[in-house]
Design a protein around this motif. Structure first.
Motif, PDB file in Angstrom:
ATOM      1  N   PRO A   1      51.432  57.211  11.660  1.00  0.00           N
ATOM      2  CA  PRO A   1      52.066  58.261  10.865  1.00  0.00           C
ATOM      3  C   PRO A   1      51.759  59.633  11.446  1.00  0.00           C
ATOM      4  N   VAL A   2      52.681  60.548  11.268  1.00  0.00           N
ATOM      5  CA  VAL A   2      52.547  61.891  11.824  1.00  0.00           C
ATOM      6  C   VAL A   2      52.310  62.871  10.692  1.00  0.00           C
ATOM      7  N   ALA A   3      51.332  63.758  10.880  1.00  0.00           N
ATOM      8  CA  ALA A   3      51.056  64.784   9.880  1.00  0.00           C
ATOM      9  C   ALA A   3      52.178  65.813   9.917  1.00  0.00           C
ATOM     10  N   VAL A   4      52.596  66.264   8.748  1.00  0.00           N
ATOM     11  CA  VAL A   4      53.674  67.243   8.665  1.00  0.00           C
ATOM     12  C   VAL A   4      53.089  68.622   8.872  1.00  0.00           C
ATOM     13  N   SER A   5      53.693  69.366   9.785  1.00  0.00           N
ATOM     14  CA  SER A   5      53.216  70.704  10.088  1.00  0.00           C
ATOM     15  C   SER A   5      53.473  71.631   8.910  1.00  0.00           C
TER      16      SER A   5
ATOM     17  N   SER B   1      47.635  53.819   9.421  1.00  0.00           N
ATOM     18  CA  SER B   1      47.563  53.679  10.880  1.00  0.00           C
ATOM     19  C   SER B   1      46.713  52.494  11.307  1.00  0.00           C
ATOM     20  N   GLY B   2      46.144  51.775  10.365  1.00  0.00           N
ATOM     21  CA  GLY B   2      45.374  50.579  10.702  1.00  0.00           C
ATOM     22  C   GLY B   2      43.954  50.865  11.122  1.00  0.00           C
ATOM     23  N   ARG B   3      43.473  52.054  10.848  1.00  0.00           N
ATOM     24  CA  ARG B   3      42.112  52.391  11.238  1.00  0.00           C
ATOM     25  C   ARG B   3      41.093  52.104  10.136  1.00  0.00           C
ATOM     26  N   GLY B   4      41.520  51.841   8.976  1.00  0.00           N
ATOM     27  CA  GLY B   4      40.521  51.738   7.922  1.00  0.00           C
ATOM     28  C   GLY B   4      40.640  50.591   7.061  1.00  0.00           C
TER      29      GLY B   4
ATOM     30  N   GLU C   1      51.616  71.853   6.138  1.00  0.00           N
ATOM     31  CA  GLU C   1      51.025  71.402   4.883  1.00  0.00           C
ATOM     32  C   GLU C   1      49.542  71.717   4.806  1.00  0.00           C
ATOM     33  N   GLY C   2      48.967  72.250   5.866  1.00  0.00           N
ATOM     34  CA  GLY C   2      47.550  72.591   5.854  1.00  0.00           C
ATOM     35  C   GLY C   2      46.673  71.372   6.083  1.00  0.00           C
ATOM     36  N   ARG C   3      45.418  71.555   5.798  1.00  0.00           N
ATOM     37  CA  ARG C   3      44.446  70.490   6.011  1.00  0.00           C
ATOM     38  C   ARG C   3      44.631  69.399   4.965  1.00  0.00           C
ATOM     39  N   PRO C   4      44.606  68.116   5.400  1.00  0.00           N
ATOM     40  CA  PRO C   4      44.809  67.048   4.424  1.00  0.00           C
ATOM     41  C   PRO C   4      43.596  66.888   3.503  1.00  0.00           C
ATOM     42  N   THR C   5      43.874  66.412   2.303  1.00  0.00           N
ATOM     43  CA  THR C   5      42.786  66.134   1.367  1.00  0.00           C
ATOM     44  C   THR C   5      42.118  64.823   1.764  1.00  0.00           C
ATOM     45  N   LYS C   6      40.999  64.536   1.132  1.00  0.00           N
ATOM     46  CA  LYS C   6      40.293  63.300   1.427  1.00  0.00           C
ATOM     47  C   LYS C   6      41.177  62.095   1.094  1.00  0.00           C
ATOM     48  N   LYS C   7      41.906  62.188   0.010  1.00  0.00           N
ATOM     49  CA  LYS C   7      42.810  61.107  -0.386  1.00  0.00           C
ATOM     50  C   LYS C   7      43.909  60.917   0.663  1.00  0.00           C
ATOM     51  N   ALA C   8      44.466  62.013   1.169  1.00  0.00           N
ATOM     52  CA  ALA C   8      45.517  61.935   2.182  1.00  0.00           C
ATOM     53  C   ALA C   8      44.973  61.359   3.488  1.00  0.00           C
TER      54      ALA C   8
ATOM     55  N   ARG D   1      42.456  59.237   3.767  1.00  0.00           N
ATOM     56  CA  ARG D   1      42.266  57.793   3.550  1.00  0.00           C
ATOM     57  C   ARG D   1      43.588  57.050   3.670  1.00  0.00           C
ATOM     58  N   GLN D   2      44.645  57.622   3.104  1.00  0.00           N
ATOM     59  CA  GLN D   2      45.964  57.000   3.177  1.00  0.00           C
ATOM     60  C   GLN D   2      46.456  56.970   4.632  1.00  0.00           C
ATOM     61  N   PHE D   3      46.220  58.049   5.353  1.00  0.00           N
ATOM     62  CA  PHE D   3      46.594  58.132   6.772  1.00  0.00           C
ATOM     63  C   PHE D   3      45.875  57.044   7.556  1.00  0.00           C
ATOM     64  N   ASP D   4      44.562  56.892   7.343  1.00  0.00           N
ATOM     65  CA  ASP D   4      43.793  55.868   8.042  1.00  0.00           C
ATOM     66  C   ASP D   4      44.266  54.462   7.653  1.00  0.00           C
ATOM     67  N   LYS D   5      44.609  54.264   6.397  1.00  0.00           N
ATOM     68  CA  LYS D   5      45.091  52.951   5.945  1.00  0.00           C
ATOM     69  C   LYS D   5      46.437  52.626   6.596  1.00  0.00           C
TER      70      LYS D   5
END
Length: 139
Positions: free
Chosen positions: A115-119, A136-139, A121-128, A130-134
């Motif tokens: 997944p690609v972070a949207v430019s 992308s298969g990293r977590g 939107e600023g720094r992602p939250t901890k929840k975001a 975790r969702q990103f890692d989930k």
């Protein structure tokens, strides 16, 4: 350069095999450099025209024949005139001969799945994160 010889560390630096003279001295002193099939362990070892040097750089083995000793460390075009490259060709994988690249295909698939972070939107939250890692298969 007396007697048509030059220190090996200086010559390696002249031909741009390494970035600095200090790195050339360390390489020569490491015991990994061969001059005419003989291992050397001194940065002051003399080389002359006709000598063949074998040494590792990165994951390759370079084999260089001394054509000229040089007077200075000039541009790369000038440095290339000081040696003849006898290095073996880099090892190619099975897919490269046929034009296919199995590793490249896998990398393309993995890049498409991340997944690609949207430019903006600023720094992602901890929840975001975790969702990103989930996703992308990293977590």
């Amino acid at each position: 350069m007396k007697d048509g010889r030059i220190r090996i560390d200086k010559w390696l630096w002249f031909v741009r095999a390494v970035k600095t003279r200090t790195l050339a001295a360390k390489l020569a002193s490491s015991g990994q450099v061969r001059v005419n099939r003989d291992k050397i362990d001194s940065a002051s070892h003399p080389v002359k025209v006709g000598d063949v040097l074998t040494f590792p750089i990165g994951n390759r083995v370079r084999v260089l024949k001394v054509v000229d000793l040089g007077e200075r460390r000039g541009p790369a075009s000038e440095a290339a005139l000081l040696y003849e490259d006898l290095s073996p060709a880099p090892v190619r994988s099975v897919g490269e001969e046929t034009g296919e690249s199995p590793a490249g295909d896998m990398a393309a698939l993995q890049a498409a799945a991340v997944p690609v972070a949207v430019s903006g939107e600023g720094r992602p939250t901890k929840k975001a994160r975790r969702q990103f890692d989930k996703d992308s298969g990293r977590g």
